[in-house]
Design an enzyme around this catalytic site. Structure first.
Site, PDB file in Angstrom:
ATOM      1  N   LYS A   1     -18.731  30.208  36.441  1.00  0.00           N
ATOM      2  CA  LYS A   1     -20.020  30.863  36.181  1.00  0.00           C
ATOM      3  C   LYS A   1     -20.614  30.383  34.861  1.00  0.00           C
ATOM      4  O   LYS A   1     -21.794  30.091  34.768  1.00  0.00           O
ATOM      5  CB  LYS A   1     -19.841  32.388  36.145  1.00  0.00           C
TER       6      LYS A   1
ATOM      7  N   HIS B   1      -3.765  24.682  68.321  1.00  0.00           N
ATOM      8  CA  HIS B   1      -4.154  23.357  68.798  1.00  0.00           C
ATOM      9  C   HIS B   1      -4.773  22.520  67.684  1.00  0.00           C
ATOM     10  O   HIS B   1      -5.315  21.442  67.939  1.00  0.00           O
ATOM     11  CB  HIS B   1      -5.126  23.504  69.974  1.00  0.00           C
TER      12      HIS B   1
ATOM     13  N   GLU C   1      -7.190  36.909  44.793  1.00  0.00           N
ATOM     14  CA  GLU C   1      -7.755  37.318  43.511  1.00  0.00           C
ATOM     15  C   GLU C   1      -6.804  38.255  42.761  1.00  0.00           C
ATOM     16  O   GLU C   1      -6.824  38.337  41.540  1.00  0.00           O
ATOM     17  CB  GLU C   1      -9.093  38.024  43.766  1.00  0.00           C
TER      18      GLU C   1
END
Ligand code: PA5
Length: 423
Positions: free
Chosen positions: A411, A297, A276
């Site tokens: 948003k 792995h 951010e």
């Protein structure tokens, strides 16, 4: 206390005067508060401020929570929860005897919400709702649901179990807290969400969980002093300068690795901090994380052999709290007697050395960051180090490390789709 080892990166470049000059300039800008977002650099002085003023009331509230609740539900998202979760998971050994901490309001999954309520069961609970703006959808919704649950269970006394951490003067949560008489804690004006773990945002859940908040803050004060050194031996300069230089060499992805599973949410906190802060204006290192040795792995193949745009930063805790010697087995049925008597920690350190050498030979520069132990001091040191280095690194790259304009786009769409009035 934090040490940075660049030996595994120096095969790829020579860090020298020009890079450190950039770090020095960025550090000056950060410390003077004269750069973009300079009004949000209060976190540089936060540990001292907290010790002087706010720790006491936080500890008092934390003791009350420990008395009244078997479970503390912490409601928040992003910078309003990741730091506390990082501490509680990393320092789980300090949390014994305290309330279980459940984190809610960090998503919109109905199943995850239902699972959390099932985990809560009939146990007594308290709520710490954390939102600087007081309007973020996920925590606001979770709080509406939990508040009703608490009121059903405890009636008017529910308000004595609700603790609100929010803006000092504005926002829906602040108004609600005042109206209902919840105990309130403040998210400081000069500290953004992702830099707020050492404010009441992180410290109330941290203390309520049983972690020694004074130890955390005292260690943070001394680490912040160390990290203010204007010198190339400042680990924050070394890390910030190295990763920015590597970015210019085409290493666009930074993989943060640790051999402690309890570090997982510290890595999530780090990803938010760096993602951010730096990912804007079309540039920025992409922060990713892995847990070793498990991910060797799964992701090991990609890191060893995939596109060569990776750099790797490995966080080490030098000392483990426990020893686990490998036992001898008669007849050596599994062929492991060559390890008999060795401690698991020693084997882990050998694995780490082997991984470092393999990844470097595969073209992945390696930066090592270490602190002495998984404890309050180690946690505080890592928080201060990564925050300081992030501010410096952001200014070296030329962005404002303290805003996040990009998170508004989704948003707007979401609120329109949901029919929010005025959207
Ligand atoms: O770093 C940030 O600013 C964000 O992650 C916020 O902390 C997050 O969006 C939550 O915001 P608020 O505390 O206003 O609910």
């Amino acid at each position: 206390m934090v040490k940075v080892d660049l030996s595994g990166a120096q095969e790829f470049f020579e860090l020298g005067g020009p890079q450190y000059a950039k770090a020095a300039q960025a550090h000056r800008t950060l410390a003077d508060g004269t750069g973009a977002g300079g009004e949000f650099t209060g976190w540089l002085r936060l540990p001292e401020r907290m010790l002087q003023k706010e720790l006491k009331p936080i500890q008092t509230a934390a003791a009350r929570i420990r008395d009244q609740a078997e479970v503390l539900v912490v409601i928040g998202i992003g910078g309003s929860y990741l730091g506390a979760r990082a501490a509680v998971e990393l320092l789980h050994r300090s949390c014994k005897g305290g309330p279980e901490v459940i984190f809610l309001g960090n998503g919109l999954s109905p199943d995850a919400f239902t699972d959390a309520l099932e985990r809560l069961g009939e146990r007594d609970f308290a709520i710490n709702v954390i939102s600087k703006s007081g309007t973020t959808l996920e925590p606001a919704l979770a709080f509406r649901l939990l508040k009703q649950l608490a009121e059903k269970k405890y009636g008017a006394a529910a308000r004595k179990r609700i603790y609100a951490t929010t803006d000092a003067n504005k926002g829906a949560l602040r108004a609600l807290a005042e109206q209902e008489g919840y105990e309130r804690f403040v998210v400081p004006d000069d500290v953004g969400g992702r830099y707020s773990v050492l404010s009441a945002v992180g410290m109330l859940p941290i203390c309520a969980a049983g972690i020694d908040g004074r130890r955390v803050l005292e260690a943070a004060v001394s680490e912040m002093r160390e990290l203010d050194r204007r010198s190339p031996d400042n680990p924050a300069w070394q890390y910030a300068a190295a990763r920015q230089h590597l970015y210019r060499l085409g290493k666009t992805v930074e993989v943060l690795a640790c051999y402690e599973p309890g570090f997982r949410f510290m890595a999530e906190w780090w990803k938010q901090l760096y993602g951010e802060s730096e990912g804007k204006n079309g540039i920025g290192i992409f922060p990713a994380s892995v847990e070793y040795t498990a991910d060797l792995h799964s992701m090991g193949q990609y890191i060893q052999d995939g596109p060569r745009n990776l750099m790797e930063t490995v966080v080490h805790f030098q000392n483990s709290a426990s020893t686990v010697p490998v036992p001898f087995a008669m007849g050596d049925p599994d062929g492991l007697n060559y390890l008999a008597g060795k401690d698991l920690g020693e084997i882990c350190r050998s694995a780490a050395k082997a991984v470092k050498a393999a990844h470097i030979s595969g073209g992945v520069p390696n930066i090592e960051v270490s602190v002495p132990a998984v404890n309050e001091e180690g946690f505080a040191a890592l928080v201060c180090f990564f925050e300081m280095a992030c501010g410096i690194s952001g200014y070296i790259s030329g962005v404002n490390p303290f805003d996040q304009p990009g998170v508004e786009a989704y948003k707007k769409n979401m609120f329109r789709l949901l029919g929010k009035p005025g959207c």
